[in-house]
Design a protein around this motif. Structure first.
Motif, short mmCIF file in Angstrom:
data_model
loop_
_atom_site.label_atom_id
_atom_site.label_comp_id
_atom_site.label_asym_id
_atom_site.label_seq_id
_atom_site.Cartn_x
_atom_site.Cartn_y
_atom_site.Cartn_z
N PHE A 202 -5.73 -9.99 -3.65
CA PHE A 202 -5.67 -11.45 -3.46
C PHE A 202 -6.65 -11.85 -2.36
O PHE A 202 -7.13 -11.01 -1.58
CB PHE A 202 -4.25 -11.92 -3.12
N LEU A 203 -6.95 -13.15 -2.32
CA LEU A 203 -7.82 -13.70 -1.28
C LEU A 203 -6.94 -14.19 -0.14
O LEU A 203 -6.20 -15.16 -0.30
CB LEU A 203 -8.63 -14.86 -1.86
N LYS B 74 -6.19 -15.05 8.61
CA LYS B 74 -7.00 -13.99 9.23
C LYS B 74 -6.13 -12.82 9.65
O LYS B 74 -6.58 -11.68 9.72
CB LYS B 74 -7.75 -14.54 10.45
N LYS B 75 -4.85 -13.11 9.91
CA LYS B 75 -3.93 -12.07 10.36
C LYS B 75 -3.74 -11.00 9.28
O LYS B 75 -3.57 -9.82 9.58
CB LYS B 75 -2.59 -12.69 10.73
N THR B 76 -3.78 -11.43 8.00
CA THR B 76 -3.66 -10.47 6.90
C THR B 76 -4.78 -9.44 6.98
O THR B 76 -4.55 -8.24 6.80
CB THR B 76 -3.70 -11.20 5.55
N ILE B 77 -5.99 -9.92 7.25
CA ILE B 77 -7.15 -9.03 7.33
C ILE B 77 -7.07 -8.16 8.58
O ILE B 77 -7.34 -6.96 8.55
CB ILE B 77 -8.46 -9.85 7.30
N GLN B 78 -6.65 -8.77 9.68
CA GLN B 78 -6.58 -8.03 10.95
C GLN B 78 -5.54 -6.91 10.91
O GLN B 78 -5.74 -5.83 11.48
CB GLN B 78 -6.25 -8.99 12.10
N LEU B 79 -4.41 -7.17 10.22
CA LEU B 79 -3.31 -6.20 10.20
C LEU B 79 -3.44 -5.15 9.08
O LEU B 79 -2.71 -4.17 9.06
CB LEU B 79 -1.97 -6.92 10.04
N ALA B 80 -4.37 -5.39 8.14
CA ALA B 80 -4.52 -4.46 7.02
C ALA B 80 -5.42 -3.29 7.42
O ALA B 80 -6.33 -3.46 8.22
CB ALA B 80 -5.12 -5.19 5.82
N PRO B 81 -5.17 -2.10 6.86
CA PRO B 81 -6.12 -1.01 7.05
C PRO B 81 -7.51 -1.45 6.58
O PRO B 81 -7.62 -2.19 5.59
CB PRO B 81 -5.56 0.11 6.16
N LEU C 45 -11.58 -9.88 0.06
CA LEU C 45 -10.28 -9.72 -0.59
C LEU C 45 -9.46 -8.63 0.06
O LEU C 45 -9.98 -7.63 0.55
CB LEU C 45 -10.47 -9.35 -2.07
N TYR C 46 -8.14 -8.83 0.02
CA TYR C 46 -7.21 -7.73 0.28
C TYR C 46 -6.98 -7.04 -1.06
O TYR C 46 -6.59 -7.67 -2.04
CB TYR C 46 -5.87 -8.29 0.81
N THR C 47 -7.24 -5.75 -1.12
CA THR C 47 -7.05 -5.03 -2.38
C THR C 47 -6.73 -3.57 -2.11
O THR C 47 -7.31 -2.95 -1.21
CB THR C 47 -8.30 -5.14 -3.29
N HIS C 48 -5.80 -3.04 -2.90
CA HIS C 48 -5.54 -1.60 -2.81
C HIS C 48 -4.99 -1.09 -4.13
O HIS C 48 -4.28 -1.80 -4.84
CB HIS C 48 -4.54 -1.28 -1.69
N SER C 49 -5.38 0.13 -4.45
CA SER C 49 -4.88 0.81 -5.64
C SER C 49 -4.06 2.01 -5.20
O SER C 49 -4.53 2.83 -4.40
CB SER C 49 -6.05 1.28 -6.51
N TYR C 50 -2.84 2.09 -5.71
CA TYR C 50 -1.93 3.19 -5.36
C TYR C 50 -1.92 4.20 -6.49
O TYR C 50 -1.28 3.98 -7.53
CB TYR C 50 -0.53 2.66 -5.07
N LEU C 51 -2.65 5.29 -6.31
CA LEU C 51 -2.71 6.34 -7.32
C LEU C 51 -1.40 7.12 -7.32
O LEU C 51 -0.92 7.53 -6.27
CB LEU C 51 -3.89 7.28 -7.02
N LYS D 9 -11.32 -23.88 -3.54
CA LYS D 9 -11.17 -22.58 -2.85
C LYS D 9 -9.79 -21.97 -3.10
O LYS D 9 -9.39 -21.04 -2.42
CB LYS D 9 -11.41 -22.73 -1.33
N ARG D 10 -9.04 -22.52 -4.06
CA ARG D 10 -7.74 -21.94 -4.39
C ARG D 10 -7.96 -20.86 -5.44
O ARG D 10 -8.65 -21.07 -6.43
CB ARG D 10 -6.80 -23.00 -4.94
N THR D 11 -7.37 -19.71 -5.21
CA THR D 11 -7.46 -18.62 -6.19
C THR D 11 -6.06 -18.07 -6.41
O THR D 11 -5.11 -18.46 -5.73
CB THR D 11 -8.38 -17.49 -5.68
N VAL D 12 -5.92 -17.16 -7.37
CA VAL D 12 -4.63 -16.51 -7.61
C VAL D 12 -4.75 -15.03 -7.34
O VAL D 12 -5.82 -14.44 -7.50
CB VAL D 12 -4.13 -16.76 -9.06
N GLY D 13 -3.66 -14.42 -6.91
CA GLY D 13 -3.63 -12.98 -6.70
C GLY D 13 -3.31 -12.27 -8.00
O GLY D 13 -2.86 -12.88 -8.97
N ILE D 14 -3.56 -10.96 -8.04
CA ILE D 14 -3.23 -10.18 -9.24
C ILE D 14 -2.40 -8.96 -8.88
O ILE D 14 -2.57 -8.35 -7.82
CB ILE D 14 -4.48 -9.76 -10.04
N LEU D 15 -1.48 -8.64 -9.78
CA LEU D 15 -0.67 -7.43 -9.71
C LEU D 15 -0.83 -6.71 -11.04
O LEU D 15 -0.46 -7.25 -12.08
CB LEU D 15 0.80 -7.78 -9.48
#
Length: 438
Positions: A219-220, A224-231, A247-253, A202-208
């Motif tokens: 990233f995965l 749970k706090k990451t998910i709770q505090l994210a938009p 996943l937590y993911t966002h694209s900044y245009l 269940k280990r994964t890597v994040g991407i930039l």
């Protein structure tokens, strides 16, 4: 019957080792449809059907139409035996510049760049495989930043070029990809290539991913706090290998490297481009040139009688990031991130890593090298007059934007297992398997 009128592979442990064996969906090959699959291959390549040669070969072609260039990825898959599953063999990659968005006022010329790349595809894919090899183009930030009518004219031209080609053209083969999918599919690519998607750890890597027009972080979350505090819009869910990923993911245009340069200069979205000169202390004092991005030209200059250097440059760049980039709760932890695209290019240009291999770089290494470049601009000008601005922007984005610690180690790379680190392979899997990203 098309190769892609299919159901799904049976669930099996070994399934997870293969790219065409992702989550159940209506777009998958099944054991029940293998006879149809093989008959379609036999029709196209009779020599492949002899008892002495059971290996089946098939291909997928993905176009990445980015803001600074158009890239073609040609993936080759093999199936050695009817009872075995297909595996990814290799990738042919080629790129042309500028990107499609540069042809916003001349779509026909933009279409010619696609024709040029399709010629490479015809040389790479054997003729007997053409009519069952899917061709897909997904455009990213370059077209997202264009007015809708201009973007649509370019997409229409690409569709017409595709229709002229001998390849299989699926429905919706030409589209603008949303930023969330861009991040998720890049994450799928890197985690597939690093072997994390089919391990039991269940280990994964994040991407930039730092493109020309936009930048993505995915990233995965472990907390749970990451998910709770994210938009809520920053969380994406999809099924893969019978697992549901959140996943937590966002694209900044507008925060890709080239767009950020113009934003730092105050040029992005400005008027009076015929006479205004946009200046920055991030540029060599005597530097002056015209810059074209997305088909628009800007006059850019250093500050001849002013000051230049890292501190002033950092202050300018901060305005592009402050209050715009969200800091995920757990990035200050020990998660592993792979950074690619312009992260890789600028790390190579500044001498941080070897261009042939890539390497591990701490966030503080970007900062240290940014200071060196900015305080010795004349030394680095021959490499790129924008290197100070770019390295400062990357430093600021990582530290002040995403909130990484100085000691965070990034794996800065261009390829993993000889395959390009981009969303293109993930998008090819998505085409075959429909990941159903929400």
């Amino acid at each position: 019957m098309s190769l892609y009128t299919v159901n799904r592979w049976p669930d099996s442990p070994e399934c997870a080792l293969h790219p065409l064996c992702l989550s159940p969906s209506p777009l998958l090959l099944s054991s029940g449809h293998l006879s149809t699959f093989y008959s379609s291959i036999q029709q196209a390549a009779p020599e492949a059907s002899s008892p002495d040669n059971m290996m089946r070969v098939f291909y997928g072609i993905m176009f990445d139409a980015g803001s600074t260039g158009t890239r073609i990825h040609i993936y080759k898959f093999i199936q050695k035996d009817p009872v075995e599953l297909p595996v990814l063999v290799n990738e042919m990659y080629h790129a042309v510049k500028p990107g499609l968005s540069a042809y916003k006022d001349n779509p026909e010329e933009g279409g010619n760049t696609i024709r040029q790349l399709l010629k490479i595809a015809k040389k790479t894919v054997p003729e007997e495989n053409w009519r069952m090899t899917p061709v897909v183009l997904k455009a990213t930030a370059g077209l997202r930043l264009l007015p809708e009518d201009k973007a649509n004219a370019l997409l229409k031209e690409v569709r017409e070029v595709f229709d002229e080609s001998p390849f299989f053209i699926p429905n919706n083969s030409v589209s603008i990809m949303n930023g969330k999918n861009e991040g998720v599919l890049a994450w799928v690519t890197v985690n597939f290539l690093t072997g994390h998607l089919y391990s039991n750890t269940k280990r994964t890597v994040g991407i930039l991913d730092l493109g020309g027009g936009s930048t993505q972080i995915t990233f995965l979350p472990k907390s749970k706090k990451t998910i709770q505090l994210a938009p809520s819009s920053y969380i994406a869910r999809f099924n893969l290998f019978n697992e549901t990923y959140q996943l937590y993911t966002h694209s900044y245009l507008g925060n890709g490297l080239f767009a950020a340069r113009l934003a730092t200069l105050g040029a992005l979205g400005a008027d009076g481009l015929d006479w205004k000169v946009f200046t920055s202390s991030c540029l060599p004092k005597k530097f002056r040139e015209n810059v074209t991005f997305g088909g628009t030209t800007y006059k850019v200059s250093g500050i001849p009688d002013g000051y230049a250097g890292y501190k002033l440059c950092y202050y300018e760049v901060m305005k592009v990031i402050k209050g715009i980039v969200h800091q995920p709760y757990e990035v200050k932890g020990s998660s592993i991130f792979y950074a690619f695209s312009y992260y890789f290019d600028r790390a190579v240009d500044s001498g941080l890593i070897d261009g042939s291999r890539g390497g591990a770089v701490e966030v503080r290494d970007f900062k240290k090298r940014a200071k060196e470049v900015c305080n010795k601009m004349t030394k680095y000008r021959a490499i790129s007059p924008y290197l100070c601005m770019d390295m400062t922007y990357i430093t600021c984005l990582l530290k002040e934007g995403f909130g990484f610690k100085d000691s965070t180690v990034l794996q800065v790379t261009k390829k993993v297992n000889n395959v390009e680190t981009s969303w293109a392979l993930g998008a090819t899997f998505d085409f075959f398997r429909n990941l159903d990203i929400h």
